[in-house]
Design an enzyme around this catalytic site. Structure first.
Site, PDB file in Angstrom:
ATOM      1  N   SER A  68      -6.237   2.808   6.733  1.00 13.33           N
ATOM      2  CA  SER A  68      -6.668   1.706   7.594  1.00 13.33           C
ATOM      3  C   SER A  68      -7.300   2.204   8.883  1.00 13.33           C
ATOM      4  O   SER A  68      -7.060   3.324   9.335  1.00 13.33           O
ATOM      5  CB  SER A  68      -5.473   0.807   7.940  1.00 13.33           C
ATOM      6  OG  SER A  68      -4.794   0.413   6.780  1.00 13.33           O
TER       7      SER A  68
HETATM    8  N1  SAH Z   1      -1.048   2.082   4.840  1.00 14.70           N
HETATM    9  C1  SAH Z   1      -2.012   2.947   4.202  1.00 14.70           C
HETATM   10  C2  SAH Z   1      -3.274   2.232   3.789  1.00 14.70           C
HETATM   11  C3  SAH Z   1      -3.035   1.514   2.567  1.00 14.70           C
HETATM   12  S1  SAH Z   1      -4.361   1.022   1.520  1.00 14.70           S
HETATM   13  C4  SAH Z   1      -2.378   4.140   5.069  1.00 14.70           C
HETATM   14  O1  SAH Z   1      -1.897   4.232   6.202  1.00 14.70           O
HETATM   15  O2  SAH Z   1      -3.122   4.991   4.587  1.00 14.70           O
HETATM   16  C5  SAH Z   1      -3.320  -0.017   0.524  1.00 14.70           C
HETATM   17  C6  SAH Z   1      -2.408   0.689  -0.412  1.00 14.70           C
HETATM   18  O3  SAH Z   1      -1.600  -0.293  -1.026  1.00 14.70           O
HETATM   19  C7  SAH Z   1      -3.142   1.416  -1.527  1.00 14.70           C
HETATM   20  O4  SAH Z   1      -2.760   2.758  -1.551  1.00 14.70           O
HETATM   21  C8  SAH Z   1      -2.695   0.678  -2.775  1.00 14.70           C
HETATM   22  O5  SAH Z   1      -2.546   1.515  -3.910  1.00 14.70           O
HETATM   23  C9  SAH Z   1      -1.362   0.109  -2.344  1.00 14.70           C
HETATM   24  N2  SAH Z   1      -0.879  -1.039  -3.124  1.00 14.70           N
HETATM   25  C10 SAH Z   1      -1.601  -2.058  -3.650  1.00 14.70           C
HETATM   26  N3  SAH Z   1      -0.800  -2.916  -4.298  1.00 14.70           N
HETATM   27  C11 SAH Z   1       0.472  -2.440  -4.176  1.00 14.70           C
HETATM   28  C12 SAH Z   1       1.749  -2.872  -4.650  1.00 14.70           C
HETATM   29  N4  SAH Z   1       1.922  -3.983  -5.383  1.00 14.70           N
HETATM   30  N5  SAH Z   1       2.827  -2.132  -4.324  1.00 14.70           N
HETATM   31  C13 SAH Z   1       2.707  -0.989  -3.608  1.00 14.70           C
HETATM   32  N6  SAH Z   1       1.535  -0.534  -3.150  1.00 14.70           N
HETATM   33  C14 SAH Z   1       0.424  -1.239  -3.424  1.00 14.70           C
END
Ligand code: SAH
Length: 226
Positions: A68
């Site tokens: 993010s």
């Molecule tokens: N917080 C992260 C950015 C996340 S991008 C950082 O600091 O880098 C969003 C993430 O959520 C992705 O890696 C994706 O695979 C994950 N995601 C999507 N759906 C999800 C679910 N149901 N449970 C867990 N993770 C999930």
């Protein structure tokens, strides 16, 4: 700001410049600014992108996912802290691990779930290498939360869904805060902040954001075809 050379682009001075930019943008909680200043974001992206790590932008982390934008990380962290110090926090969507690393500086214990095993493993490696011992990370389905450690006094969802999964509300402590991007996927969502008061949830809109989608279930290991 234009960056013309990679030299020094991962230094503390560069990180401090990002912190000033976030402060100018309205992030006022010193705990959040200190946390951003302490976490080397370039260690949470691919080496090829390290020189861009302190720009205020989202960056690709593989598997179609993104780390993010620092401003959004700061805004969401600040939102969780509005009621005071944090004991236990749950993050849904570990991704690169950067947001969890920032949270580890403002909460006693951080739990984080990621549906893609490969990203979860890589994040755990980074937490180990950075000596961040108060983070527990696992591959799991964020739609279910992580009930074993509930209740949490802060919950942060870093992927967008049409609505916040019900189990997450259930796992929020009374007085706790949940922040999540809510709205259509691949478009602008609203960043919503919920405060639990008994069985009621007060809602506040923190503005427009763009997150990758929250997907159902755990990712299956990738099959190879050639
Ligand atoms: N917080 C992260 C950015 C996340 S991008 C950082 O600091 O880098 C969003 C993430 O959520 C992705 O890696 C994706 O695979 C994950 N995601 C999507 N759906 C999800 C679910 N149901 N449970 C867990 N993770 C999930």
């Amino acid at each position: 700001m234009m960056v013309s050379s990679g030299i020094g682009m991962t230094s503390q001075r560069t990180r401090d410049r990002l912190v000033r930019r976030l402060a100018d943008g309205g992030i006022s909680d010193p705990r959040v600014l200190d946390a951003i200043a302490s976490v080397p974001r370039h260690l949470f992206v691919d080496e090829a992108l390290a020189t861009r790590a302190y720009e205020d932008t989202a960056l690709p982390i593989g598997r179609g996912q993104t780390i993010s934008q620092p401003f959004v990380v700061a805004l969401m962290t600040q939102a969780l802290l509005t009621r005071g110090p944090l004991e236990k926090v749950l993050e849904v969507g570990t991704g690169s691990g950067y947001q969890a690393a920032v949270l580890s500086h403002v909460a006693n214990q951080v739990f984080t779930i990621e549906r893609i095993d490969e990203l979860s493993r890589q994040a755990r490696r980074r937490f180990r290498q950075s000596g961040l011992r108060n983070i527990r990370a696992k591959q799991g389905d964020g739609y279910q939360g992580w009930p074993q450690n509930a209740p949490y006094d802060g919950i942060m969802v870093t992927a967008a869904a049409g609505e916040v999964p019900e189990p997450l509300f259930e796992q929020l402590a009374d007085g706790g805060i949940l922040v999540a991007p809510v709205g259509p996927q691949n478009s602008v969502q609203r960043l919503l902040q919920y405060t639990r008061r008994g069985d009621r949830f007060e809602r506040e809109d923190l503005g427009g954001v763009a997150f990758v989608p929250l997907l159902p279930g755990m990712d299956k290991p990738r099959s190879h075809s050639w």
